[in-house]
Design an enzyme around this catalytic site. Sequence first.
Site, PDB file in Angstrom:
ATOM      1  N   ARG A 142       0.733  -1.376  -0.045  1.00 47.58           N
ATOM      2  CA  ARG A 142       0.020  -0.041  -0.092  1.00 47.58           C
ATOM      3  C   ARG A 142       0.797   1.079  -0.177  1.00 47.58           C
ATOM      4  NH1 ARG A 142      -3.556  -2.473   5.009  1.00 47.58           N
ATOM      5  NH2 ARG A 142      -1.535  -3.667   5.164  1.00 47.58           N
ATOM      6  N   ALA A 185      30.220  43.492  -5.177  1.00 49.98           N
ATOM      7  CA  ALA A 185      29.327  42.536  -5.821  1.00 49.98           C
ATOM      8  C   ALA A 185      30.040  42.040  -6.961  1.00 49.98           C
ATOM      9  CB  ALA A 185      28.270  43.605  -6.122  1.00 49.98           C
TER      10      ALA A 185
HETATM   11  C1  UD1 Z   1      -1.730  -5.979  11.392  1.00 52.17           C
HETATM   12  C2  UD1 Z   1      -2.732  -6.796  12.257  1.00 52.17           C
HETATM   13  C3  UD1 Z   1      -3.958  -5.895  12.747  1.00 52.17           C
HETATM   14  C4  UD1 Z   1      -3.493  -4.601  13.559  1.00 52.17           C
HETATM   15  C5  UD1 Z   1      -2.344  -4.100  12.730  1.00 52.17           C
HETATM   16  C6  UD1 Z   1      -1.730  -2.699  13.587  1.00 52.17           C
HETATM   17  C7  UD1 Z   1      -2.607  -9.181  11.516  1.00 52.17           C
HETATM   18  C8  UD1 Z   1      -3.245 -10.179  10.672  1.00 52.17           C
HETATM   19  N1  UD1 Z   1      -3.241  -7.893  11.424  1.00 52.17           N
HETATM   20  O1  UD1 Z   1      -2.499  -5.398  10.473  1.00 52.17           O
HETATM   21  O2  UD1 Z   1      -4.784  -6.642  13.538  1.00 52.17           O
HETATM   22  O3  UD1 Z   1      -4.526  -4.141  13.890  1.00 52.17           O
HETATM   23  O4  UD1 Z   1      -1.421  -4.747  12.084  1.00 52.17           O
HETATM   24  O5  UD1 Z   1      -0.852  -2.114  12.730  1.00 52.17           O
HETATM   25  O6  UD1 Z   1      -1.666  -9.381  12.139  1.00 52.17           O
HETATM   26  N2  UD1 Z   1       4.805  -8.902   7.854  1.00 52.17           N
HETATM   27  C9  UD1 Z   1       5.694  -9.983   7.725  1.00 52.17           C
HETATM   28  N3  UD1 Z   1       5.288 -11.087   7.010  1.00 52.17           N
HETATM   29  C10 UD1 Z   1       4.300 -11.140   6.427  1.00 52.17           C
HETATM   30  C11 UD1 Z   1       3.133 -10.078   6.452  1.00 52.17           C
HETATM   31  C12 UD1 Z   1       3.596  -8.869   7.292  1.00 52.17           C
HETATM   32  O7  UD1 Z   1       6.630  -9.846   8.225  1.00 52.17           O
HETATM   33  O8  UD1 Z   1       3.904 -12.089   5.685  1.00 52.17           O
HETATM   34  C13 UD1 Z   1       5.157  -7.758   8.991  1.00 52.17           C
HETATM   35  C14 UD1 Z   1       5.157  -6.501   7.934  1.00 52.17           C
HETATM   36  O9  UD1 Z   1       6.461  -6.146   7.406  1.00 52.17           O
HETATM   37  C15 UD1 Z   1       4.657  -5.366   8.956  1.00 52.17           C
HETATM   38  C16 UD1 Z   1       3.702  -6.286   9.980  1.00 52.17           C
HETATM   39  O10 UD1 Z   1       4.538  -7.598   9.512  1.00 52.17           O
HETATM   40  O11 UD1 Z   1       5.890  -4.850   9.598  1.00 52.17           O
HETATM   41  C17 UD1 Z   1       2.352  -6.052   9.920  1.00 52.17           C
HETATM   42  O12 UD1 Z   1       1.707  -6.294   8.481  1.00 52.17           O
HETATM   43  P1  UD1 Z   1       0.814  -5.693   7.896  1.00 52.17           P
HETATM   44  O13 UD1 Z   1       0.435  -6.120   6.583  1.00 52.17           O
HETATM   45  O14 UD1 Z   1       1.156  -4.014   7.770  1.00 52.17           O
HETATM   46  O15 UD1 Z   1      -0.277  -5.743   8.729  1.00 52.17           O
HETATM   47  P2  UD1 Z   1      -1.621  -4.872   8.821  1.00 52.17           P
HETATM   48  O16 UD1 Z   1      -2.727  -5.050   7.886  1.00 52.17           O
HETATM   49  O17 UD1 Z   1      -1.360  -3.434   9.313  1.00 52.17           O
HETATM   50 MG    MG Z   2       0.543  -2.557   9.055  1.00 46.07          MG
END
Ligand code: UD1
Ligand code: MG
Length: 447
Positions: free
Chosen positions: A14, A376
Amino acid sequence: MLAISILAAGKGTRMKSTLPKVLQPLLETPLIEWVLNSCKELKVDRFLIVVGHKQEEVKKQLSWNNKLEFITQNPQNGTGHAVQTLVPSLGEYDGDLLVLNGDVPLLKPQTISHLVEEHQKRKSNVTIITSRVSHPKGYGRVFAQEDGLVDEIIEDKDCTKDQLKNNLVNAGIYCFNWKKLKKVLPLLNSDNNQQELYLTDAIKMIGNAMHIEVKDEKQIRGINNRIQLAECEKIIQNELKETYMNQGVTFIAPDSCTVSNKCKFGSDVIIEPETHLRGECVIGNDSIIGPGCYIKDSKIGDNVKIIYSVINESTISNSVEIGPFANIRPMTYIEDKCKVGNFVEIKKSIIQSKSKINHLSYIGDANIGKAVNIGAGTITANYDGKQKHQTLIGNNSKTGANSVLVAPINIGENVTIGAGSTLTKNVPNNSLAIGRAKQFIKNNWIT
Ligand code: UD1
Ligand code: MG
């Protein structure tokens, strides 16, 4: 016993960026460094970073910290899957695991320490951080009872209309009993709207889950897109400017200014509108900076006035006036009581006290003595196409308007240079130097 894991493998789709999300800068510092910093009060046995997307870049950013272990998650199948990748390295570890999303930068170290303390005191299976927020969209909704026990977390995309009304959200920060978590990790499935393994599903499976509600909702902001990044930048900027104002700095229009967290101010400094301070800046007593200045990694003395100008990696001493429209480039030292005026560029030079460079000049690789007047349009021609050369000008000398000083050149003390001169040879003390075509007049040219 405590291990920490930061989830930093995601791409950050995103953000629409070539940079991995956790490396996006907030206040000039990558998000992941903020998250690391929020753990700084904790005593830790192991520190694991889950990396995946562009992992080399993430590892390089964190290479200064030799306590970190990097675990690769490939492909990235969700936050639950990210934590599953820890199983081989944590194995029979018998302690708590603090899991932090790598995109939640504003949590205060005290909040995280409090989470761990409460978790260990209550011997919960997991304790999470929550907050009631005014705009819960995008966050997992936390369904909890009055005594703090959490039933489940339902992701925004999987909520019913009614469930979406719940504004108690998951911050993405969890303290788990590792042994209990390890038992439920294999039970996670991707039967959800994002077809990913959610770490949040582990909460209802593990049981005895508690939450700690943080009143200040700003702390739990997660960053998934550039709008949220800008909101966090604004939060942190406002906090910093308030801190500086409480220390006695006046901001005439704080909303129009940005600052770094490494600024140091003397007393009664005034920051005028549209002024931006980056990196390590020191501003001395009674100085007025702005309007319209950009100052980076520079030291500014007392009683200095700078208006509509750029100062970069330079040192400006006391009672100096600069601008409008001056560009002071790296390694410039301007001593006490100098004046630098409009459309003047200075690079890698020393300007000794009481000298004036008031209009339209380029001064590069020069050492200018005391009480020198640069006329200048004076230019130090420092580059011969291959190399840079030095210009030296002695105390009390004056260069005429539009002088070109072809370096290397040594202009002595008390020298006067005629306007329009191009000088290629050294000039001795106390002399007049003129290097231009003689004026020629032909009378009655038009008859
Ligand atoms: C997540 C939470 C949500 C919470 C929110 C808070 C889950 C399913 N949801 O959603 O409940 O309210 O954070 O900000 O956990 N990442 C990995 N590997 C992956 C996917 C993600 O390492 O396969 C890491 C990303 O780099 C990131 C973090 O996990 O730093 C969170 O991932 P993101 O996709 O941002 O989760 P949200 O949709 O924000
Ligand atoms: Mg997040």
